[in-house]
Each structure stands twice: as structure tokens, then as C-alpha cells.
Write a protein that holds these residues in place. Structure first.
Motif, PDB file in Angstrom:
ATOM      1  N   SER A  26       0.823  -1.220   0.000  1.00 14.84           N
ATOM      2  CA  SER A  26       0.000   0.000   0.000  1.00 14.84           C
ATOM      3  C   SER A  26       0.853   1.265   0.000  1.00 14.84           C
ATOM      4  O   SER A  26       2.067   1.238   0.186  1.00 14.84           O
ATOM      5  N   GLY A  27       0.187   2.374  -0.199  1.00 19.73           N
ATOM      6  CA  GLY A  27       0.817   3.695  -0.200  1.00 19.73           C
ATOM      7  C   GLY A  27      -0.243   4.724  -0.551  1.00 19.73           C
ATOM      8  O   GLY A  27      -1.319   4.378  -1.047  1.00 19.73           O
ATOM      9  N   ASP A  28       0.059   5.986  -0.324  1.00 23.41           N
ATOM     10  CA  ASP A  28      -0.991   7.003  -0.431  1.00 23.41           C
ATOM     11  C   ASP A  28      -1.581   7.081  -1.829  1.00 23.41           C
ATOM     12  O   ASP A  28      -2.763   7.373  -2.001  1.00 23.41           O
ATOM     13  N   GLY A  29      -0.800   6.786  -2.873  1.00 24.10           N
ATOM     14  CA  GLY A  29      -1.312   6.896  -4.229  1.00 24.10           C
ATOM     15  C   GLY A  29      -2.358   5.863  -4.578  1.00 24.10           C
ATOM     16  O   GLY A  29      -3.086   6.018  -5.563  1.00 24.10           O
ATOM     17  N   ASN A  31      -4.425   4.480  -1.984  1.00 24.39           N
ATOM     18  CA  ASN A  31      -5.204   4.285  -0.757  1.00 24.39           C
ATOM     19  C   ASN A  31      -6.707   4.170  -0.998  1.00 24.39           C
ATOM     20  O   ASN A  31      -7.398   3.427  -0.294  1.00 24.39           O
ATOM     21  N   ALA A  32      -7.224   4.892  -1.978  1.00 23.12           N
ATOM     22  CA  ALA A  32      -8.661   4.781  -2.234  1.00 23.12           C
ATOM     23  C   ALA A  32      -9.007   3.380  -2.741  1.00 23.12           C
ATOM     24  O   ALA A  32     -10.034   2.807  -2.365  1.00 23.12           O
ATOM     25  N   PHE A  33      -8.144   2.829  -3.568  1.00 29.36           N
ATOM     26  CA  PHE A  33      -8.332   1.459  -4.033  1.00 29.36           C
ATOM     27  C   PHE A  33      -8.226   0.482  -2.863  1.00 29.36           C
ATOM     28  O   PHE A  33      -8.997  -0.488  -2.773  1.00 29.36           O
ATOM     29  N   MET A  34      -7.297   0.737  -1.948  1.00 27.66           N
ATOM     30  CA  MET A  34      -7.186  -0.115  -0.759  1.00 27.66           C
ATOM     31  C   MET A  34      -8.474  -0.072   0.068  1.00 27.66           C
ATOM     32  O   MET A  34      -8.931  -1.087   0.605  1.00 27.66           O
ATOM     33  N   GLY A  35      -9.062   1.103   0.161  1.00 26.65           N
ATOM     34  CA  GLY A  35     -10.331   1.208   0.884  1.00 26.65           C
ATOM     35  C   GLY A  35     -11.423   0.370   0.246  1.00 26.65           C
ATOM     36  O   GLY A  35     -12.231  -0.276   0.931  1.00 26.65           O
ATOM     37  N   ALA A  36     -11.438   0.347  -1.081  1.00 22.91           N
ATOM     38  CA  ALA A  36     -12.438  -0.464  -1.779  1.00 22.91           C
ATOM     39  C   ALA A  36     -12.178  -1.950  -1.567  1.00 22.91           C
ATOM     40  O   ALA A  36     -13.121  -2.741  -1.423  1.00 22.91           O
ATOM     41  N   LEU A  37     -10.903  -2.351  -1.529  1.00 27.64           N
ATOM     42  CA  LEU A  37     -10.588  -3.753  -1.237  1.00 27.64           C
ATOM     43  C   LEU A  37     -11.036  -4.127   0.174  1.00 27.64           C
ATOM     44  O   LEU A  37     -11.534  -5.229   0.416  1.00 27.64           O
ATOM     45  N   ARG A  38     -10.876  -3.188   1.127  1.00 25.21           N
ATOM     46  CA  ARG A  38     -11.360  -3.451   2.485  1.00 25.21           C
ATOM     47  C   ARG A  38     -12.865  -3.654   2.482  1.00 25.21           C
ATOM     48  O   ARG A  38     -13.380  -4.610   3.092  1.00 25.21           O
ATOM     49  N   ARG A  39     -13.569  -2.810   1.754  1.00 23.64           N
ATOM     50  CA  ARG A  39     -15.026  -2.940   1.699  1.00 23.64           C
ATOM     51  C   ARG A  39     -15.463  -4.216   0.992  1.00 23.64           C
ATOM     52  O   ARG A  39     -16.563  -4.721   1.239  1.00 23.64           O
ATOM     53  N   ALA A  40     -14.598  -4.746   0.125  1.00 22.70           N
ATOM     54  CA  ALA A  40     -14.930  -5.981  -0.598  1.00 22.70           C
ATOM     55  C   ALA A  40     -14.841  -7.211   0.293  1.00 22.70           C
ATOM     56  O   ALA A  40     -15.251  -8.297  -0.116  1.00 22.70           O
ATOM     57  N   ALA A  41     -14.270  -7.068   1.480  1.00 25.59           N
ATOM     58  CA  ALA A  41     -14.250  -8.131   2.494  1.00 25.59           C
ATOM     59  C   ALA A  41     -13.668  -9.437   1.976  1.00 25.59           C
ATOM     60  O   ALA A  41     -14.219 -10.517   2.166  1.00 25.59           O
ATOM     61  N   GLY A  42     -12.522  -9.320   1.281  1.00 29.40           N
ATOM     62  CA  GLY A  42     -11.824 -10.521   0.848  1.00 29.40           C
ATOM     63  C   GLY A  42     -12.218 -11.053  -0.510  1.00 29.40           C
ATOM     64  O   GLY A  42     -11.751 -12.135  -0.898  1.00 29.40           O
ATOM     65  N   ASN A  43     -13.041 -10.360  -1.241  1.00 28.41           N
ATOM     66  CA  ASN A  43     -13.449 -10.804  -2.576  1.00 28.41           C
ATOM     67  C   ASN A  43     -13.298  -9.655  -3.582  1.00 28.41           C
ATOM     68  O   ASN A  43     -14.257  -8.928  -3.822  1.00 28.41           O
ATOM     69  N   PRO A  44     -12.108  -9.474  -4.143  1.00 26.68           N
ATOM     70  CA  PRO A  44     -10.902 -10.283  -4.010  1.00 26.68           C
ATOM     71  C   PRO A  44     -10.123  -9.959  -2.737  1.00 26.68           C
ATOM     72  O   PRO A  44     -10.274  -8.885  -2.154  1.00 26.68           O
ATOM     73  N   ALA A  45      -9.267 -10.912  -2.346  1.00 25.73           N
ATOM     74  CA  ALA A  45      -8.416 -10.726  -1.176  1.00 25.73           C
ATOM     75  C   ALA A  45      -7.202  -9.875  -1.542  1.00 25.73           C
ATOM     76  O   ALA A  45      -6.768  -9.856  -2.702  1.00 25.73           O
ATOM     77  N   ALA A  99      -1.052  -4.730 -13.809  1.00 18.02           N
ATOM     78  CA  ALA A  99      -0.546  -3.882 -12.732  1.00 18.02           C
ATOM     79  C   ALA A  99      -1.424  -2.640 -12.618  1.00 18.02           C
ATOM     80  O   ALA A  99      -1.592  -1.911 -13.602  1.00 18.02           O
ATOM     81  N   LEU A 100      -1.977  -2.420 -11.444  1.00 19.91           N
ATOM     82  CA  LEU A 100      -2.777  -1.235 -11.149  1.00 19.91           C
ATOM     83  C   LEU A 100      -1.919  -0.324 -10.284  1.00 19.91           C
ATOM     84  O   LEU A 100      -1.640  -0.617  -9.124  1.00 19.91           O
ATOM     85  N   ILE A 101      -1.490   0.795 -10.875  1.00 15.73           N
ATOM     86  CA  ILE A 101      -0.506   1.648 -10.221  1.00 15.73           C
ATOM     87  C   ILE A 101      -1.138   2.989  -9.882  1.00 15.73           C
ATOM     88  O   ILE A 101      -1.728   3.651 -10.744  1.00 15.73           O
ATOM     89  N   GLY A 102      -1.001   3.402  -8.626  1.00 13.18           N
ATOM     90  CA  GLY A 102      -1.500   4.716  -8.212  1.00 13.18           C
ATOM     91  C   GLY A 102      -0.666   5.838  -8.796  1.00 13.18           C
ATOM     92  O   GLY A 102       0.478   5.650  -9.220  1.00 13.18           O
ATOM     93  N   GLN A 103      -1.262   7.014  -8.812  1.00 12.77           N
ATOM     94  CA  GLN A 103      -0.569   8.208  -9.304  1.00 12.77           C
ATOM     95  C   GLN A 103      -1.126   9.416  -8.560  1.00 12.77           C
ATOM     96  O   GLN A 103      -2.256   9.393  -8.045  1.00 12.77           O
ATOM     97  N   GLN A 104      -0.327  10.489  -8.483  1.00  8.29           N
ATOM     98  CA  GLN A 104      -0.810  11.723  -7.885  1.00  8.29           C
ATOM     99  C   GLN A 104      -2.037  12.230  -8.648  1.00  8.29           C
ATOM    100  O   GLN A 104      -2.269  11.845  -9.794  1.00  8.29           O
ATOM    101  N   GLN A 105      -2.810  13.096  -8.016  1.00 14.04           N
ATOM    102  CA  GLN A 105      -4.021  13.555  -8.673  1.00 14.04           C
ATOM    103  C   GLN A 105      -3.697  14.367  -9.922  1.00 14.04           C
ATOM    104  O   GLN A 105      -2.626  14.961 -10.049  1.00 14.04           O
ATOM    105  N   ARG A 106      -4.621  14.374 -10.843  1.00 17.89           N
ATOM    106  CA  ARG A 106      -4.375  14.928 -12.167  1.00 17.89           C
ATOM    107  C   ARG A 106      -3.965  16.389 -12.137  1.00 17.89           C
ATOM    108  O   ARG A 106      -3.175  16.839 -12.974  1.00 17.89           O
TER     109      ARG A 106
END
Length: 596
Positions: A26-29, A31-45, A99-106
Motif C-alpha cells: 500500500s501507499g498514499d497513491g 489508498n482509495a483502491f485499498m479502501g475499496a478492497l477493504r469494503r470488498a471483504a476478501g473478494n478479491p483478497a 498492474a494497477l498503479i496509483g498516481q498523484q491527482q491529475r
């Protein structure tokens, strides 16, 4: 969709594509995707590695062991850069990774902002088939769909760059209007077959040959039976590339083993004395070990038309799936009535089997590494999943280990990157937790990344249906392959400042992490040690103190020339190279004895 973010849409799309786990860090770029993975409750893990590079290796391992798309994620800047090594592993070994790579905001791109790098340019080579920066929320489903289709169709890594503000945006509606694309997460592989005229031309070449050899690569993974049937019809011998080794039964009397610098004398004889070559799903780069140009006619089968004639001149190139193409070719082939070539091949295979047994029996200080791997024969479980690291251990795997049928074995074959084995095995274990995993590694690879990823194993193993995760470390306190390469390729002596490694008690380290381990210094203990490791009720690290001076001698006849430059390098070492010289001469003598 009212309360959803674009990040949730990404996760939903991954789920629709059948993604079961996302590897990453993880990392700040991101983090929003990480939040969605948390909400997905392991699907996908989400599977947390210790480093983005090893996370990418896990995604590659997932793709190699399962045949599915591996998915990895990281933040921008250093996280993205760390992914590159694993992504190049996927590119060079032809496996699908997204590969899903974060980036700074546009709004800050182009300003030299914190951790801002030009990700499109950084990844344009490794992800040449698809490399896209998401520029609007509406674009996301289409970009994800295209990424997966490109990865699967080309069997290559692809990159999707996700600016942070895109991830955080509300999930959009998708009206059917100009400038908006609606796509579906659908992909079905085609069956590719060559034309009848091409098949007849290939059969013509093969039927005219009297001394036929097959070179089989990983492209024949689904053509095990067809390869053997064609070899039987043609009275041919079979050699494999390093990546093709798991897909041919090496217990068959006409299978000569791996070709190339780390291959067998039987494969060298087969390829050096054939008059016709059939290459099936291989793009092996060891071109100096192919048959002599101009003296051999050749046919090649490959799913990728760009691979035809890429390593060796061919008269007939067949673009197609290996199994289906061989099925169509087989009725056109004439059975060979003269069995003298097959008999010669089988005699060469028997000589090779005697040679590798004698090599493993050469006394070393304290343990011959060839014997370590040889003792795994007959003990490796039939349902094991094997991961091999890069270094001298690959030579001993290629030469000494006969894989049980259907045991998958993978390594970083074309990139040849150290540090791949434990990440690969973790991915294999997560995909099939009911099967034991076995890792073969050197101490250099363990110090590069293996020790860190043992922490990951220690964190996970209690969740596995079968807790067996055996890591065998050949500890010789040396970057052995590079040392012998310097002697062989440069005629240079060993350079201790470059080659020596600190001695680490790897077995003790494993025990610190709640696993089990054993350090072996006596060759007579190897069999019992393997059995103890493979019967353990938790991950087990088998550490063997091996001799770095056992020579990495290429197969003869090329090995005779290589031995001369090795002698030159060892001569410059003076008395310090005495033990290595003795072992080299012993190995050369064994080769010469079996040629008589």
C-alpha cells in the motif's frame, strides 16, 4: 451506485474478471483502491508482500501456476519503480499480469510533485501491449476490460495508471452517447491452426529426416501426449528448454533432458547430431547449443507467428496451438523403420544418467550441491508445487531433478532474476493451499529477498490446509554462478569482494519466525533431512552447507572449450583455486570416461 466510488467500480470489475487475490503493497497513491478492497471483504483478497518487487513476482507466480491473470498493485513513485523487475519477468516469460498503479491527482501532474514520475514513459516498454493512464471516471470499466483482454491475448504484462482523484471520484453512470464506451469483461481464447499446405510442407521435411530431434518449450504445456506420440512416430529424441522441462516426462528413455549451457550431455549429443529439428513452443535463447546451421532442416510450431524462425532458420513454420497442431500433423508423418537413431539417442540418455549420478557422488567440502537436489528424487510429493530461484541451483535442478508427472515447476527463466522463488511459491500455495510447496534457492537469492518473504510465510501458514512449505537453501557463502561465469567467460579469477556472501544461519532464522529448520553439513544426512522437511507440520527450512567450487561445467563437447577458460581463470587464483581445479578436472575426467 450512489454511494460508490470509482475505486469500488475497479474492485467490482476485478471480481467480474474472476480475480481472487491482488498482490501488492500500500501507499498514499493507491489508498482509495485499498479502501475499496477493504469494503470488498476478501473478494478479491489483498495479499501484502514485504516489497513491491516481490509482490510483482507473486502476481507472475500466480499466472504461471494457475494460467490465470496475476494482479498486482502499488503506489506511485518508488512503489511503481519497484514493480518493474517482476513485470519484466512476466514480459520475458510470456505470462499475463495486470498492474494497477496509483498516481498523484491529475491537477498536479507535470509540476514535479511529491513522488511524481512519468509512469507512462517508465512502463511503456514493459507494458508495450497496453499502458494507459485513466483520465476520467467514465473510462474505468473500459480501461480495466481492455487491460485484461490485452494481457490474456498477448500473454504479457499490462499497466493501468490510476490518479488518486479518479479513484476517489463518485462512481459514474454510463449513458449510451457519443464519446462514451460500454464494454464487457469477456475474453475467450481462439484455437489457432496452421493451413493444410503448411502442414504438408512440415510433414515433408520431417519425413525426409533420418535423425530427428524435438526441442520442446513451455508452449507445449498442453501437448504432453502429442509430443510423445510425434517423437514415437519419427523415432526421435526429445530435448527441452529450461521452461519446457516440466512438460516432458524425463523418465522416458528417449528424453535427453534440458538443452543449453545448464543442460545435459544427452541433449548436446541429440541436437549436435540430428539432421532434422522440430521446435515445439520454444524460443530458447541458447542458440550456440542448437544444431549447426546449414546441416539441419527444421520445422517450428508456435502460437506466436513472430516467433517462427526467431532462433533458428526453419523451412516450415506452423502457427498454431501446439497440441492441436501436432494432432493434425501426426497423420501426415511416416513411421520410421530404421531404429538406429532412436537407439543412439537412448544410449546417450543412459550415459547421461550415469554421468549425473557420478557427478553427484563426487566428494565435496562439505556437501556436493548436485547431491542435495538428486536426493529429492523419489521424495518430491506427486502433488507438490515447485519454485526454483536463479543461480547455480538452476543447474542442479535442470540436471539432477526428475519431476513427477504433473508437478508444476517455475522460475524466472528468461529474465533470470534472483529472488523469485519464495514469492512464486507463496502464490502457488495461495492458489492451491491443499498442495505442498517446495522451494529450491541459493543463499544469494535468500539474502536478496527470500528472508523478507519468509516473514510473509510465517504470517500466513496457519491458514493453509496443508502447512508444508519446504525451503531448501544451498548455503555456500558465495555468488557461485557469477564466480564460475567470470572464470568461464572472462578467464578471470574469483573476486572475493564481489562474490563472497556473509554466512547466515537460515534454519535458525526460520525457527525465529515460528517455523522449523535444520542445518545439514553431512551428505549422509540428506535423505533423512528431506524426509523430515517434507513430513513437517509447518513450514520447514532445510539449509545445506554446500561447496561453491563444484564446477558449473556446460555439457560436452562445448564444455571442453569452456573448461579451458575456466582453467585460465583458476590459474590466476594460484593456490586459492586449487580445490576448484581438482573438482573441475574430476568433472572433465568423468565426461571423457563416459565418451569412451
Amino acid at each position: 451506485m450512489a454511494d460508490q466510488l470509482v475505486a469500488d467500480v475497479i474492485v467490482e470489475r476485478l471480481r467480474t474478471w474472476g480475480v481472487e487475490r491482488v498482490f501488492g503493497y500500500s501507499g498514499d497513491g493507491i489508498n482509495a483502491f485499498m479502501g475499496a478492497l477493504r469494503r470488498a471483504a476478501g473478494n478479491p483478497a489483498f495479499v501484502q508482500a514485504r516489497h513491491e518487487e516481490t509482490a510483482a513476482f507473486m502476481a507472475v507466480g500466480h499466472a504461471k501456476y494457475t494460467g490465470q491473470v496475476g494482479v498486482v498493485t502499488s503506489t506511485q513513485g518508488p512503489g511503481a519503480i519497484h514493480l518493474l523487475n517482476g513485470l519484466y519477468d512476466a514480459k520475458l516469460d510470456h505470462v499475463p499480469v495486470v498492474a494497477l498503479i496509483g498516481q498523484q491527482q491529475r491537477s498536479v501532474l507535470g509540476s514535479g510533485y511529491m513522488q511524481e514520475i512519468d509512469l507512462l514513459n517508465v512502463t511503456k516498454d514493459v507494458a508495450a501491449h497496453f499502458n494507459q493512464l485513466a483520465s476520467s471516471p467514465e473510462q474505468i470499466p473500459m480501461v480495466i476490460d481492455r487491460a485484461f483482454r490485452a494481457a490474456l491475448a498477448a500473454r504479457q504484462p499490462v499497466v493501468v495508471i490510476l490518479p488518486h482523484d479518479i479513484q476517489q471520484a463518485p462512481a459514474p453512470e454510463h449513458p449510451q452517447e457519443h464519446g462514451k464506451l460500454l464494454t464487457s469483461p469477456v475474453w475467450n481464447p481462439p484455437q489457432v491452426l496452421p493451413g493444410e499446405a503448411d502442414l504438408r510442407r512440415a510433414a515433408e521435411v520431417l519425413n525426409a529426416g533420418t535423425r530427428v530431434a524435438l526441442l520442446v518449450g513451455q508452449g507445449a504445456r498442453a501437448a504432453r501426449q502429442e509430443v510423445v506420440e510425434v517423437a514415437g512416430r519419427l523415432g526421435a529424441g526429445i530435448a527441452t528448454s529450461l521452461l519446457g522441462k516440466p512438460y516432458v516426462d524425463e523418465s522416458l528413455p528417449f528424453v535427453a533432458g534440458t538443452m543449453g549451457h545448464l543442460g545435459s550431455t544427452a541433449s548436446a549429443h541429440l541436437l549436435g547430431n540430428c539432421d532434422t529439428l522440430l521446435i515445439v513452443g520454444s524460443n530458447d535463447p541458447w542458440t550456440e547449443f542448437y544444431p549447426p546451421h546449414g546441416s539441419v532442416r527444421a520445422v517450428q510450431i508456435d502460437l506466436d507467428p513472430a516467433a517462427l524462425g526467431n532462433r533458428f532458420p526453419v523451412e516450415a513454420g506452423l502457427t498454431g496451438d501446439a497440441a492441436a497442431t501436432l494432432q493434425r500433423l501426426l497423420p501426415l508423418l511416416e513411421a520410421k523403420s530404421d531404429t538406429s537413431w532412436r537407439s543412439e539417442v537412448e544410449a546417450g540418455v543412459r550415459r547421461w544418467h550415469r554421468l549425473r549420478e557420478r557427478r553427484a557422488g563426487v566428494a565435496a567440502r562439505p556437501v556436493n550441491p548436485e547431491l542435495v537436489i538428486r536426493e529429492l528424487n523419489g521424495r518430491l510429493p506427486a502433488d507438490a508445487q515447485l519454485a526454483v530461484d536463479v543461480g547455480s541451483v538452476v543447474y542442479w535442478y535442470a540436471r539432477q531433478l526428475t519431476l513427477p508427472p504433473e508437478v508444476p515447476a517455475h522460475l524466472s527463466g528468461t529474465l533470470a532474476s534472483m529472488g523469485c522463488s519464495i514469492p512464486y511459491a507463496i502464490a502457488a500455495k495461495l492458489a492451491r493451499p491443499e498442495r505442498p510447496a517446495v522451494v529450491l534457492s541459493g543463499d544469494g537469492a535468500m539474502q536478496m529477498s527470500g528472508l523478507a518473504e519468509l516473514v510473509t510465510v510465517g504470517r500466513m501458514w496457519k491458514q493453509w490446509q496443508d502447512p508444508r512449505f519446504v525451503v531448501c537453501v544451498l548455503n555456500n557463502r558465495e555468488l557461485t554462478e557469477v564466480t564460475w561465469e567470470q572464470r568461464e567467460m572472462e578467464g578471470e579469477p574469483r573476486f572475493p569482494d564481489s562474490q563472497e556472501l556473509p554466512d547466515v544461519n537460515y534454519a535458525d532464522y526460520a525457527r525465529l519466525l515460528g517455523m522449523d529448520g535444520l542445518r545439514v553439513e553431512d551428505p549422509d544426512q540428506l535423505g533423512a533431512a528431506w524426509e523430515q522437511a517434507l513430513a513437517a507440520d509447518r513450514p520447514f527450512l532445510l539449509e545445506v552447507l554446500t561447496d561453491p567450487e563444484v564446477p558449473l561445467l556446460p555439457p560436452f563437447p562445448a564444455g571442453a572449450t569452456k573448461a579451458e577458460t575456466m582453467r585460465q581463470g583458476l590459474g590466476a587464483e594460484g593456490s586459492a583455486g586449487g580445490h576448484a581445479r581438482e573438482l573441475l578436472e574430476r568433472y572433465v575426467a568423468l565426461e571423457e570416461e563416459l565418451q569412451d
